[in-house]
Motif scaffolding. Structure first.
Motif, mmCIF file in Angstrom:
data_model
loop_
_atom_site.group_PDB
_atom_site.id
_atom_site.type_symbol
_atom_site.label_atom_id
_atom_site.label_comp_id
_atom_site.label_asym_id
_atom_site.label_seq_id
_atom_site.Cartn_x
_atom_site.Cartn_y
_atom_site.Cartn_z
ATOM 1 N N LEU A 149 5.857 19.852 -2.043
ATOM 2 C CA LEU A 149 7.201 19.073 -1.892
ATOM 3 C C LEU A 149 6.028 18.216 -1.778
ATOM 4 O O LEU A 149 5.234 18.159 -0.585
ATOM 5 C CB LEU A 149 8.431 19.178 -1.165
ATOM 6 N N ILE A 150 6.331 17.166 -1.776
ATOM 7 C CA ILE A 150 5.158 15.618 -2.560
ATOM 8 C C ILE A 150 6.234 14.407 -0.928
ATOM 9 O O ILE A 150 7.571 14.389 -1.866
ATOM 10 C CB ILE A 150 4.819 15.417 -3.527
ATOM 11 N N GLU A 151 5.730 13.826 -0.219
ATOM 12 C CA GLU A 151 6.118 12.784 0.042
ATOM 13 C C GLU A 151 5.319 11.582 -0.244
ATOM 14 O O GLU A 151 3.948 11.446 0.363
ATOM 15 C CB GLU A 151 6.540 12.762 1.512
ATOM 16 N N LEU A 152 6.315 10.860 -0.193
ATOM 17 C CA LEU A 152 5.410 8.913 -1.135
ATOM 18 C C LEU A 152 6.161 8.592 0.177
ATOM 19 O O LEU A 152 7.056 8.338 0.466
ATOM 20 C CB LEU A 152 5.691 8.716 -2.570
ATOM 21 N N ASN A 153 4.832 7.432 0.441
ATOM 22 C CA ASN A 153 5.383 5.787 1.479
ATOM 23 C C ASN A 153 5.028 4.800 0.737
ATOM 24 O O ASN A 153 4.061 5.001 0.579
ATOM 25 C CB ASN A 153 4.766 6.440 2.925
ATOM 26 N N LEU A 154 5.845 3.951 1.120
ATOM 27 C CA LEU A 154 5.801 2.743 -0.172
ATOM 28 C C LEU A 154 6.011 1.694 1.166
ATOM 29 O O LEU A 154 5.842 2.020 2.041
ATOM 30 C CB LEU A 154 6.724 1.804 -1.407
ATOM 31 N N ARG A 167 0.873 -1.390 -0.344
ATOM 32 C CA ARG A 167 0.150 -0.301 -0.039
ATOM 33 C C ARG A 167 0.898 1.243 0.399
ATOM 34 O O ARG A 167 1.985 1.862 -0.273
ATOM 35 C CB ARG A 167 -1.135 0.211 0.809
ATOM 36 N N TRP A 168 -0.079 2.504 -0.061
ATOM 37 C CA TRP A 168 1.295 3.478 -0.075
ATOM 38 C C TRP A 168 0.215 4.411 0.040
ATOM 39 O O TRP A 168 -0.738 4.863 0.692
ATOM 40 C CB TRP A 168 1.974 3.613 -1.810
ATOM 41 N N ASP A 169 0.838 5.669 0.607
ATOM 42 C CA ASP A 169 0.257 7.093 1.638
ATOM 43 C C ASP A 169 1.056 8.417 0.714
ATOM 44 O O ASP A 169 2.523 7.579 0.606
ATOM 45 C CB ASP A 169 0.018 6.912 2.523
ATOM 46 N N SER A 170 0.481 9.582 0.583
ATOM 47 C CA SER A 170 1.238 10.415 0.625
ATOM 48 C C SER A 170 0.448 11.463 0.809
ATOM 49 O O SER A 170 -0.939 11.725 1.503
ATOM 50 C CB SER A 170 1.071 11.146 -0.906
ATOM 51 N N LEU A 171 2.112 12.087 1.684
ATOM 52 C CA LEU A 171 1.000 14.090 2.052
ATOM 53 C C LEU A 171 2.313 15.646 1.008
ATOM 54 O O LEU A 171 2.956 14.637 0.739
ATOM 55 C CB LEU A 171 1.512 13.576 3.528
ATOM 56 N N CYS A 172 1.622 16.362 1.603
ATOM 57 C CA CYS A 172 2.022 17.422 1.287
ATOM 58 C C CYS A 172 2.833 17.633 2.056
ATOM 59 O O CYS A 172 2.685 18.801 3.176
ATOM 60 C CB CYS A 172 0.878 18.361 0.639
ATOM 61 N N SER A 173 3.730 17.987 1.845
ATOM 62 C CA SER A 173 5.209 17.910 3.203
ATOM 63 C C SER A 173 5.423 19.457 2.985
ATOM 64 O O SER A 173 5.513 20.118 4.167
ATOM 65 C CB SER A 173 6.385 17.576 2.771
ATOM 66 N N TYR A 174 5.032 20.689 1.863
ATOM 67 C CA TYR A 174 5.995 21.655 1.356
ATOM 68 C C TYR A 174 5.152 22.787 1.116
ATOM 69 O O TYR A 174 5.164 22.068 -0.503
ATOM 70 C CB TYR A 174 7.492 22.363 1.840
ATOM 71 N N SER A 175 4.939 23.820 0.607
ATOM 72 C CA SER A 175 4.285 24.622 -0.511
ATOM 73 C C SER A 175 4.165 25.694 -0.184
ATOM 74 O O SER A 175 3.697 26.338 1.286
ATOM 75 C CB SER A 175 2.788 24.787 -0.597
ATOM 76 N N ASN A 176 4.932 26.556 -0.653
ATOM 77 C CA ASN A 176 5.052 28.289 -0.502
ATOM 78 C C ASN A 176 3.451 28.429 -1.241
ATOM 79 O O ASN A 176 4.014 30.019 -1.191
ATOM 80 C CB ASN A 176 6.040 28.829 -0.786
ATOM 81 N N GLY A 177 3.130 27.846 -1.920
ATOM 82 C CA GLY A 177 1.621 28.574 -2.217
ATOM 83 C C GLY A 177 2.497 29.321 -4.078
ATOM 84 O O GLY A 177 1.190 30.500 -4.740
ATOM 85 N N ARG A 178 3.741 29.587 -4.189
ATOM 86 C CA ARG A 178 4.417 30.073 -5.509
ATOM 87 C C ARG A 178 4.916 29.391 -7.161
ATOM 88 O O ARG A 178 5.757 30.201 -7.476
ATOM 89 C CB ARG A 178 5.144 31.636 -5.176
ATOM 90 N N GLY A 179 4.504 28.387 -6.313
ATOM 91 C CA GLY A 179 4.779 27.285 -7.694
ATOM 92 C C GLY A 179 6.129 26.348 -7.269
ATOM 93 O O GLY A 179 7.181 25.389 -8.340
ATOM 94 N N LEU A 180 6.554 25.906 -5.640
ATOM 95 C CA LEU A 180 6.897 25.314 -4.901
ATOM 96 C C LEU A 180 6.258 23.835 -3.708
ATOM 97 O O LEU A 180 5.655 24.585 -2.867
ATOM 98 C CB LEU A 180 8.714 25.670 -3.889
#
Length: 107
Positions: free
Chosen positions: A40-45, A25-38
């Motif tokens: 970062l997504i973290e994926l876990n398997l 199984r997998w999950d993901s979360l948004c680790s960081y967003s500056n609201g201006r095009g950056l």
């Protein structure tokens, strides 16, 4: 690459791994967003119905660039693009699963 495409392709590849390999199984979360095009997504398997962490990957949503990863089964250099990385993960996890299945049958 357009970020919507990366999200769909990433989701499709992870879903394929989990449908092909029982107990994954997998999950993901948004680790960081500056609201201006950056973003970062973290994926876990996970293996063994979530009991064993197979690996963790962080990538930039907008570019698909893998920024960091912790994937103990990888040896050597890993791909720098998330889609290439996940294709390698798919092959690696298929080999790991096949080997464990073979050994569990008492070969």
């Amino acid at each position: 690459m357009e970020s919507n495409f990366i999200n769909k392709a990433v989701k499709d590849l992870l879903d394929k791994v989990c449908s092909d390999l029982p107990g994954y199984r997998w999950d993901s979360l948004c680790s960081y967003s500056n609201g201006r095009g950056l973003t970062l997504i973290e994926l876990n398997l996970f293996r063994k119905d979530g009991q064993e962490m197979a690996g963790r990957i962080a990538y930039q949503l907008e570019t698909g660039e893998v920024l960091r990863y912790h994937y103990p089964a990888f040896s050597g250099d890993a791909p720098t693009e998330i889609l290439d990385f996940l294709l390698d993960v798919m092959n690696l996890e298929s080999q790991i699963h096949a080997t464990k299945t073979y050994l569990d049958k008492g070969a």
